[in-house]
Design a protein around this motif. Structure first.
Motif, short mmCIF file in Angstrom:
data_model
loop_
_atom_site.label_atom_id
_atom_site.label_comp_id
_atom_site.label_asym_id
_atom_site.label_seq_id
_atom_site.Cartn_x
_atom_site.Cartn_y
_atom_site.Cartn_z
N TYR A 1 -35.89 44.07 23.00
CA TYR A 1 -34.91 42.56 22.77
C TYR A 1 -33.66 43.25 23.22
CZ TYR A 1 -33.73 39.72 19.15
OH TYR A 1 -33.03 38.27 18.67
N GLU B 1 -44.65 42.98 12.17
CA GLU B 1 -43.70 44.06 11.67
C GLU B 1 -44.40 45.55 10.54
OE1 GLU B 1 -40.16 43.56 8.05
OE2 GLU B 1 -41.09 41.83 9.02
N HIS C 1 -42.71 49.26 9.10
CA HIS C 1 -41.74 50.31 8.55
C HIS C 1 -42.11 50.60 7.19
CE1 HIS C 1 -40.08 46.80 5.79
NE2 HIS C 1 -39.64 46.43 7.91
N TRP D 1 -43.20 46.76 15.30
CA TRP D 1 -42.43 45.87 15.26
C TRP D 1 -40.90 46.26 14.66
CZ3 TRP D 1 -39.98 42.25 12.81
CH2 TRP D 1 -40.76 40.88 12.52
N SER D 2 -40.19 46.15 15.08
CA SER D 2 -38.50 46.13 13.43
C SER D 2 -39.52 47.70 13.09
CB SER D 2 -38.55 45.75 12.83
OG SER D 2 -37.79 45.75 12.55
N GLY E 1 -37.17 49.83 10.22
CA GLY E 1 -35.93 48.31 9.44
C GLY E 1 -35.08 48.18 10.34
N ARG E 2 -34.99 48.14 11.90
CA ARG E 2 -34.02 47.44 12.39
C ARG E 2 -32.61 48.13 11.77
NH1 ARG E 2 -35.43 42.08 14.02
NH2 ARG E 2 -37.27 42.70 16.15
N SER F 1 -31.64 49.55 8.60
CA SER F 1 -32.17 48.72 7.48
C SER F 1 -31.87 50.07 6.69
CB SER F 1 -33.09 47.95 6.35
OG SER F 1 -34.26 49.00 6.31
N LYS G 1 -36.32 50.57 19.50
CA LYS G 1 -35.41 50.00 20.49
C LYS G 1 -34.21 50.94 20.66
CE LYS G 1 -32.61 47.06 20.65
NZ LYS G 1 -31.84 46.09 21.15
N ARG H 1 -41.18 42.62 4.30
CA ARG H 1 -41.06 42.30 4.66
C ARG H 1 -38.92 41.82 5.02
NH1 ARG H 1 -45.55 39.49 7.57
NH2 ARG H 1 -46.95 39.86 6.57
N ARG H 2 -38.70 42.28 5.79
CA ARG H 2 -37.19 42.21 6.08
C ARG H 2 -36.06 40.53 5.86
NH1 ARG H 2 -35.07 42.40 10.12
NH2 ARG H 2 -33.21 43.11 10.21
N LYS H 3 -36.74 40.31 6.84
CA LYS H 3 -36.26 38.58 6.41
C LYS H 3 -37.79 37.31 6.23
CE LYS H 3 -33.77 38.55 10.59
NZ LYS H 3 -33.26 38.68 12.06
#
Length: 277
Positions: free
Chosen positions: A21, A162, A164, A186-187, A190-191, A193, A230, A265-267
């Motif tokens: 991504y 998602e 993490h 994915w993530s 946690g991107r 975080s 990533k 969930r992050r978002k």
């Protein structure tokens, strides 16, 4: 040395993949080539990432045998109608410049639109036609997967969600395992975080003389999950792949699992209502 999972369709897939991504254009090609050179053999893309061409070019440039690489792409919500899905899968293959895509997923179920069964039938037919090798889903809840099985008789081999330390997906993982579906994350970090500053994980990392990211990814692998981190940095790319020379104790696994949150969930992207086109 990479380890592998065996999918329910018999194909082999690495236990760690590489997320692409935001890796686009010629710079994206270079960074994906770099990841392949570092040892990644699973590359995760999507129509909505607009980089299937970059992934395909990196595969061709890599010098690695095509049958050693697993290329993933995903169908976006705007193409869930059967014929739209068929055309999009064909275009994905053409954009990569490859003869086939190894793993094709439905990106989100978009249950309000309620066309995901049509989309799934298109994936089933694309597999029969040899355009894709294995088929799966992303962000599907148990009820979505049960409906696919009931209406088509075909189960996904992968469910990418998602996952993490703040959202360990215990219930979803158990369901996926009951259907011989590999849960992919994915993530997974946690991107970047607050999870990367969590003291529990910091302490475990210091004990093992590993990075925080390595501990989180190792935790996922020991859960039977397939993370797809990533990174643009070659140092981090190599580090994120170097997970197989240590293991976490049951106590350490439990300590990380205890960090999960009900609303982790992050978002807030709940697949029961979230729509992505």
């Amino acid at each position: 040395m990479q380890e592998h999972y065996i999918l329910s369709d018999g194909f082999k897939i690495p236990k760690v993949g590489f997320g692409t991504y935001q890796l686009n254009g010629y710079d994206g090609v270079r960074r994906i080539e770099q990841a392949i050179s570092a040892g990644y053999r699973l590359l995760d893309s999507a129509v909505n990432y607009e980089n299937e061409g970059a992934v395909g070019r990196a595969v061709k440039n890599s010098g690695v045998s095509r049958d050693e690489l697993t290329v993933t792409s995903k169908l976006p919500g705007r193409y869930h109608g059967y014929q739209d899905a068929v055309n999009t899968i064909q275009e994905s293959v053409l954009r990569t410049g490859l003869d086939y895509i190894d793993l094709y997923l439905i990106h989100w179920p978009n249950p309000i639109e309620d066309k995901y069964v049509e989309a799934w039938q298109a994936l089933v037919d694309a597999q029969k036609a040899g355009l894709v090798r294995s088929i799966g889903v992303s962000n599907f809840l148990p009820e979505h997967i049960e409906r696919l099985e009931k209406e088509t008789g075909v189960l996904p081999v992968i469910n990418q969600v998602e996952l993490h330390p703040f959202f360990n997906q215990e219930t979803q993982r158990a369901f996926d395992a009951s259907k011989q579906i590999i849960t992919q994350a994915w993530s997974p970090l946690g991107r970047a975080s607050a999870v990367l500053k969590e003291q529990t994980i910091v302490d475990i990392a210091e004990k093992h003389k590993k990075s925080i990211a390595q501990v989180i990814l190792r935790w996922q692998v020991q859960l039977g999950v397939l993370p797809i981190p990533k990174s643009s940095s070659i140092v981090r790319q190599e580090e994120n792949l170097n997970l197989f020379d240590f293991s976490l104790s049951e106590e350490e696994m439990a300590a990380i699992n205890q960090l999960t949150k009900q609303d982790g969930r992050r978002k807030g992207q709940d697949p029961a209502v979230y729509q992505e086109f």
